[in-house]
Design a protein around this motif. Sequence first.
Motif, PDB file in Angstrom:
ATOM      1  N   THR A  76       0.839  -1.187   0.000  1.00 12.20           N
ATOM      2  CA  THR A  76       0.000   0.000   0.000  1.00 12.20           C
ATOM      3  C   THR A  76       0.881   1.247   0.000  1.00 12.20           C
ATOM      4  OG1 THR A  76      -0.087   0.062   2.409  1.00 12.20           O
ATOM      5  CG2 THR A  76      -1.810  -1.198   1.274  1.00 12.20           C
ATOM      6  N   LYS A  77       0.324   2.359  -0.415  1.00 14.80           N
ATOM      7  CA  LYS A  77       1.093   3.600  -0.486  1.00 14.80           C
ATOM      8  C   LYS A  77       1.678   4.020   0.863  1.00 14.80           C
ATOM      9  CE  LYS A  77       0.860   8.247  -2.457  1.00 14.80           C
ATOM     10  NZ  LYS A  77      -0.004   9.252  -3.148  1.00 14.80           N
ATOM     11  N   PRO A  78       0.924   3.932   1.982  1.00 19.11           N
ATOM     12  CA  PRO A  78       1.497   4.344   3.277  1.00 19.11           C
ATOM     13  C   PRO A  78       2.706   3.506   3.703  1.00 19.11           C
ATOM     14  CG  PRO A  78      -0.892   4.271   3.401  1.00 19.11           C
ATOM     15  CD  PRO A  78      -0.518   3.645   2.090  1.00 19.11           C
ATOM     16  N   THR A  79       2.858   2.311   3.144  1.00 17.03           N
ATOM     17  CA  THR A  79       4.001   1.467   3.494  1.00 17.03           C
ATOM     18  C   THR A  79       5.321   2.155   3.171  1.00 17.03           C
ATOM     19  OG1 THR A  79       2.689  -0.535   3.147  1.00 17.03           O
ATOM     20  CG2 THR A  79       5.083  -0.788   3.061  1.00 17.03           C
ATOM     21  N   LEU A  80       5.309   3.021   2.176  1.00 18.85           N
ATOM     22  CA  LEU A  80       6.542   3.688   1.752  1.00 18.85           C
ATOM     23  C   LEU A  80       6.692   5.088   2.346  1.00 18.85           C
ATOM     24  CD1 LEU A  80       6.759   2.533  -1.980  1.00 18.85           C
ATOM     25  CD2 LEU A  80       7.906   1.584   0.025  1.00 18.85           C
ATOM     26  N   ASP A  81       5.931   5.392   3.402  1.00 20.58           N
ATOM     27  CA  ASP A  81       6.131   6.649   4.115  1.00 20.58           C
ATOM     28  C   ASP A  81       7.527   6.669   4.745  1.00 20.58           C
ATOM     29  OD1 ASP A  81       3.603   7.463   3.501  1.00 20.58           O
ATOM     30  OD2 ASP A  81       2.758   7.138   5.502  1.00 20.58           O
ATOM     31  N   ALA A  82       8.161   7.812   4.729  1.00 27.85           N
ATOM     32  CA  ALA A  82       9.545   7.931   5.214  1.00 27.85           C
ATOM     33  C   ALA A  82       9.699   7.502   6.668  1.00 27.85           C
ATOM     34  CB  ALA A  82      10.018   9.372   5.032  1.00 27.85           C
ATOM     35  N   ARG A  83       8.658   7.662   7.478  1.00 31.12           N
ATOM     36  CA  ARG A  83       8.778   7.332   8.903  1.00 31.12           C
ATOM     37  C   ARG A  83       9.061   5.854   9.140  1.00 31.12           C
ATOM     38  NH1 ARG A  83       3.501   5.653  10.831  1.00 31.12           N
ATOM     39  NH2 ARG A  83       1.970   5.783   9.141  1.00 31.12           N
ATOM     40  N   HIS A  84       8.764   5.009   8.139  1.00 31.78           N
ATOM     41  CA  HIS A  84       9.008   3.573   8.289  1.00 31.78           C
ATOM     42  C   HIS A  84      10.417   3.169   7.839  1.00 31.78           C
ATOM     43  CE1 HIS A  84       4.822   3.072   9.210  1.00 31.78           C
ATOM     44  NE2 HIS A  84       4.415   3.428   8.006  1.00 31.78           N
ATOM     45  N   TRP A  85      11.170   4.107   7.275  1.00 31.25           N
ATOM     46  CA  TRP A  85      12.429   3.759   6.626  1.00 31.25           C
ATOM     47  C   TRP A  85      13.572   4.639   7.150  1.00 31.25           C
ATOM     48  CZ3 TRP A  85      12.114  -0.446   3.483  1.00 31.25           C
ATOM     49  CH2 TRP A  85      10.833  -0.822   3.085  1.00 31.25           C
ATOM     50  N   PRO A  86      14.120   4.318   8.329  1.00 26.86           N
ATOM     51  CA  PRO A  86      15.178   5.145   8.911  1.00 26.86           C
ATOM     52  C   PRO A  86      16.429   5.244   8.044  1.00 26.86           C
ATOM     53  CG  PRO A  86      14.967   3.047  10.082  1.00 26.86           C
ATOM     54  CD  PRO A  86      13.769   3.168   9.188  1.00 26.86           C
ATOM     55  N   ARG A  87      16.636   4.294   7.169  1.00 29.68           N
ATOM     56  CA  ARG A  87      17.800   4.335   6.274  1.00 29.68           C
ATOM     57  C   ARG A  87      17.451   4.852   4.877  1.00 29.68           C
ATOM     58  NH1 ARG A  87      22.268   1.290   8.070  1.00 29.68           N
ATOM     59  NH2 ARG A  87      21.874   0.139  10.005  1.00 29.68           N
ATOM     60  N   GLY A  88      16.253   5.417   4.743  1.00 30.91           N
ATOM     61  CA  GLY A  88      15.840   6.001   3.470  1.00 30.91           C
ATOM     62  C   GLY A  88      14.856   5.117   2.729  1.00 30.91           C
ATOM     63  N   VAL A  89      13.822   5.746   2.166  1.00 28.49           N
ATOM     64  CA  VAL A  89      12.801   5.013   1.416  1.00 28.49           C
ATOM     65  C   VAL A  89      13.429   4.418   0.154  1.00 28.49           C
ATOM     66  CG1 VAL A  89      10.590   5.172   0.220  1.00 28.49           C
ATOM     67  CG2 VAL A  89      11.015   6.571   2.261  1.00 28.49           C
ATOM     68  N   PRO A  90      13.281   3.124  -0.069  1.00 35.87           N
ATOM     69  CA  PRO A  90      13.878   2.514  -1.261  1.00 35.87           C
ATOM     70  C   PRO A  90      13.174   2.981  -2.529  1.00 35.87           C
ATOM     71  CG  PRO A  90      12.472   0.938  -0.145  1.00 35.87           C
ATOM     72  CD  PRO A  90      12.553   2.135   0.751  1.00 35.87           C
ATOM     73  N   ALA A  91      13.920   3.070  -3.606  1.00 35.11           N
ATOM     74  CA  ALA A  91      13.370   3.541  -4.883  1.00 35.11           C
ATOM     75  C   ALA A  91      12.753   2.385  -5.656  1.00 35.11           C
ATOM     76  CB  ALA A  91      14.477   4.203  -5.696  1.00 35.11           C
ATOM     77  N   VAL A  92      11.818   1.708  -5.002  1.00 37.80           N
ATOM     78  CA  VAL A  92      11.154   0.584  -5.642  1.00 37.80           C
ATOM     79  C   VAL A  92       9.990   1.078  -6.495  1.00 37.80           C
ATOM     80  CG1 VAL A  92      11.778  -1.006  -3.783  1.00 37.80           C
ATOM     81  CG2 VAL A  92       9.606   0.244  -3.669  1.00 37.80           C
ATOM     82  N   LYS A  93       9.540   0.234  -7.389  1.00 40.79           N
ATOM     83  CA  LYS A  93       8.325   0.502  -8.144  1.00 40.79           C
ATOM     84  C   LYS A  93       7.176  -0.175  -7.409  1.00 40.79           C
ATOM     85  CE  LYS A  93       6.124   0.056 -12.678  1.00 40.79           C
ATOM     86  NZ  LYS A  93       6.281  -0.456 -14.074  1.00 40.79           N
ATOM     87  N   ARG A  94       6.194   0.625  -6.956  1.00 39.43           N
ATOM     88  CA  ARG A  94       5.116   0.085  -6.126  1.00 39.43           C
ATOM     89  C   ARG A  94       3.880  -0.221  -6.950  1.00 39.43           C
ATOM     90  NH1 ARG A  94       0.485   1.271  -3.648  1.00 39.43           N
ATOM     91  NH2 ARG A  94       0.391   3.259  -4.763  1.00 39.43           N
ATOM     92  N   ALA A  95       3.218  -1.315  -6.590  1.00 37.15           N
ATOM     93  CA  ALA A  95       1.924  -1.659  -7.171  1.00 37.15           C
ATOM     94  C   ALA A  95       1.049  -2.209  -6.047  1.00 37.15           C
ATOM     95  CB  ALA A  95       2.088  -2.676  -8.293  1.00 37.15           C
ATOM     96  N   HIS A  96      -0.209  -2.458  -6.349  1.00 43.47           N
ATOM     97  CA  HIS A  96      -1.131  -2.923  -5.319  1.00 43.47           C
ATOM     98  C   HIS A  96      -2.194  -3.817  -5.946  1.00 43.47           C
ATOM     99  CE1 HIS A  96      -3.280  -2.961  -1.554  1.00 43.47           C
ATOM    100  NE2 HIS A  96      -4.375  -2.499  -2.129  1.00 43.47           N
ATOM    101  N   ARG A  97      -2.675  -4.777  -5.187  1.00 40.29           N
ATOM    102  CA  ARG A  97      -3.831  -5.597  -5.535  1.00 40.29           C
ATOM    103  C   ARG A  97      -4.702  -5.700  -4.290  1.00 40.29           C
ATOM    104  NH1 ARG A  97      -1.430  -4.740  -9.485  1.00 40.29           N
ATOM    105  NH2 ARG A  97      -1.023  -6.068 -11.297  1.00 40.29           N
ATOM    106  N   PRO A  98      -6.026  -5.671  -4.433  1.00 46.00           N
ATOM    107  CA  PRO A  98      -6.893  -5.646  -3.252  1.00 46.00           C
ATOM    108  C   PRO A  98      -6.833  -6.912  -2.417  1.00 46.00           C
ATOM    109  CG  PRO A  98      -8.189  -5.809  -5.268  1.00 46.00           C
ATOM    110  CD  PRO A  98      -6.797  -5.514  -5.681  1.00 46.00           C
ATOM    111  N   SER A  99      -6.599  -8.057  -3.037  1.00 41.98           N
ATOM    112  CA  SER A  99      -6.525  -9.312  -2.296  1.00 41.98           C
ATOM    113  C   SER A  99      -5.101  -9.552  -1.832  1.00 41.98           C
ATOM    114  CB  SER A  99      -6.987 -10.483  -3.174  1.00 41.98           C
ATOM    115  OG  SER A  99      -6.594 -11.714  -2.616  1.00 41.98           O
TER     116      SER A  99
END
Length: 257
Positions: free
Chosen positions: A157-180
């Motif tokens: 989910t988008k909030p997973t990549l909030d900076a507060r979760h990544w003390p060493r920096g948000v990774p530059a991944v390509k994010r996608a999502h599926r409801p299930s």
Amino acid sequence: MPENDLSLLIDAARRASEEAKAFIGRDLGVENKAADNSPVTRADLAVDRMLRESLLDARPRYGWLSEETPDDHARLDQEATFIVDPIDGTRAFIDGQKTWAHSLAVARGGVVTAGVVYLPMLDLLYTATTGAGAHLNGRPISVSGTDTLDAAEVLATKPTLDARHWPRGVPAVKRAHRPSLAYRLGLVAEGRFDAMLTLRPAWEWDIAAGSLIMAEAGATVTDRRGGPLRFNRPHPQTDGMLGANPALHAAFLDRMT
């Protein structure tokens, strides 16, 4: 035996699909659960009832844990327990999307030994038993070989990549999502995506089957902090979940801690 359990789960998943599809185009009687305001439909309850009756008739000594059945801690004393999400992705089901799934698993001694994730509208059947590998529609599958974060496609989910979760920096991944959530695990298992990550507590019925399918496809599968997953717990939730090939899994943990 786990192999016999797998055949039972596959047959049950296919029958569940017919039960669920019979509700398409009908009044679903959507209600919101008091506990978390998540939706539940007549289809969820009908599929749950059908699975509970048929699976426990076949394995009367197994326990039962399902999203749509009030929890009975008698399951904790059984030799094995069914862990079931009758319809994973209920919102997608309500909206007429195709990416909803049935998620069925058997756990023994806290470990999942057989798992099935079936998406009826896409005819995708993910299966696994301990030590026998993972399969999609009968063919072997494996996780991707991507080993760097910058090249990774992750289901989150988008909030997973909030900076507060990544003390060493948000990774530059390509994010996608599926409801299930169960489908997300299957997509990683077949190598269409490189990793899945959820930082929120995950209910066992959402991830039990998919966690085994990912592991048998070659993934390292843990909670969000790298701890082992245990199932059929008194409170059936895990501390998030991370699944990816071993190198990528380690890279995610290193960036989060």
